[in-house]
Design an enzyme around this catalytic site. Structure first.
Site, short mmCIF file in Angstrom:
data_model
loop_
_atom_site.label_atom_id
_atom_site.label_comp_id
_atom_site.label_asym_id
_atom_site.label_seq_id
_atom_site.Cartn_x
_atom_site.Cartn_y
_atom_site.Cartn_z
N ARG A 104 -1.79 -0.14 14.07
CA ARG A 104 -0.68 -0.76 14.84
C ARG A 104 -1.22 -1.34 16.14
NH1 ARG A 104 1.10 -0.14 10.76
NH2 ARG A 104 2.86 1.05 9.97
N LYS A 117 4.09 -11.62 9.24
CA LYS A 117 3.38 -11.40 7.97
C LYS A 117 3.68 -12.53 6.98
CE LYS A 117 2.27 -7.56 4.93
NZ LYS A 117 2.03 -6.11 4.91
N ARG A 131 0.83 -1.20 0.00
CA ARG A 131 0.00 0.00 0.00
C ARG A 131 0.87 1.25 0.00
NH1 ARG A 131 -4.53 0.87 3.82
NH2 ARG A 131 -3.04 0.59 5.49
#
Ligand code: ATP
Ligand code: BTN
Length: 241
Positions: A239, A105, A40
């Site tokens: 976050r 991730k 992004r």
């Protein structure tokens, strides 16, 4: 099922490759290497050769643009479902576009609108999934990450791609018919932020709160001292704190 496939050894970004192809529906571009893979807001997506999956799907939709906030969420749910079919459980989704395992991730989703035409919008759904990326290839990744191979040593990229696309096709059909609403309870099951302390960053602004799920349009719900605030994906980052 009426899908066309464009398999490339090298491309800049599979999202950008599809954008150059004009209007497409159910066209899949897959690459073994991306020289300019993107996350992004122009962030780099690390895309070494023959290590991972990088693909994008061109998809047309008649849904109004306000309802497309749930699209990247249902793509995540389709991936979770596909991974379960391959024996991989415990994968979670971090709103709006991260696929994670125990805080690391595993992959990401980049949904972009590339135009409108009579009777619909052109959407590009890009997905990167880490499969067996070497750690020296990933030195520039400044957050915790993980490969699917650590979760399922016999995983095949080909089988993974087929399973993911099959699940995605199902989910996209359901999404076209009824929007995000019918996916709400499924999202809740894999929502990594649910009941966690989080911060929403928007430019210089920080809003603290607790994750309270998402609404029927896919907006993030932040429980603050002043009540529940819906947050839209566009310009924000989320976050844990
Ligand atoms: P945000 O919450 O703002 O989306 P993010 O850190 O998830 O924050 P993205 O733009 O969604 O940002 O994703 C890009 C980021 O993902 C990169 O800045 C990098 O830290 C990380 N990244 C890049 N390539 C990979 C990869 N192959 N696997 C895991 N993580 C990666
Ligand atoms: C993110 O987490 O920010 C999303 C990452 C999306 C990466 C995929 S790889 C295939 C497609 N092409 C790109 O340039 N990006 C997406």
């Amino acid at each position: 099922h009426g899908f066309s496939l464009d398999l490339r050894l090298i491309t800049d970004s599979t999202n950008d490759k599809l954008k150059g192809d004009g209007f497409t529906h159910n066209k899949l571009v897959v690459a073994e290497y991306q020289s300019a893979g993107r996350g992004r807001r122009g962030r780099k997506w690390v895309s070494p050769l023959a290590s991972n999956l990088y693909w994008s799907l061109g998809w047309k939709t008649q849904l109004p643009v306000q309802q497309l906030g749930g699209l990247s969420l249902i793509v995540g749910l389709a991936i979770v479902k596909a991974l379960q079919q391959l024996g991989i459980t415990g994968v979670e989704l971090k709103w709006p576009n991260d696929i994670r395992y125990q805080g690391r991730k595993l992959g990401g989703i980049l949904v972009e609108l590339s135009g409108d035409m009579v009777g619909g919008l052109q959407v590009i759904i890009g997905v990167g999934l880490n499969v067996h990326m070497a750690s020296n290839a990933a030195e520039s990744i400044e957050q915790e990450w993980i490969n699917l191979q650590e979760l399922e040593p016999t995983i095949s990229r080909q089988q993974l791609l087929i399973t993911v696309i099959q699940c995605l096709q199902d989910y996209l059909e359901r999404f076209s018919d009824g929007g995000f609403e019918s996916f709400l309870s499924e999202w809740q099951r894999y929502d990594e932020c649910l009941n966690k302390k989080v911060a929403i960053l928007q430019g210089e602004d920080v809003i603290n709160g607790i994750g309270a799920g998402v609404d029927a349009n896919g907006a993030f719900l932040l429980q603050t001292g002043k009540g529940i605030k819906p947050v839209y994906a566009g310009e924000v980052s989320l976050r844990f704190r």
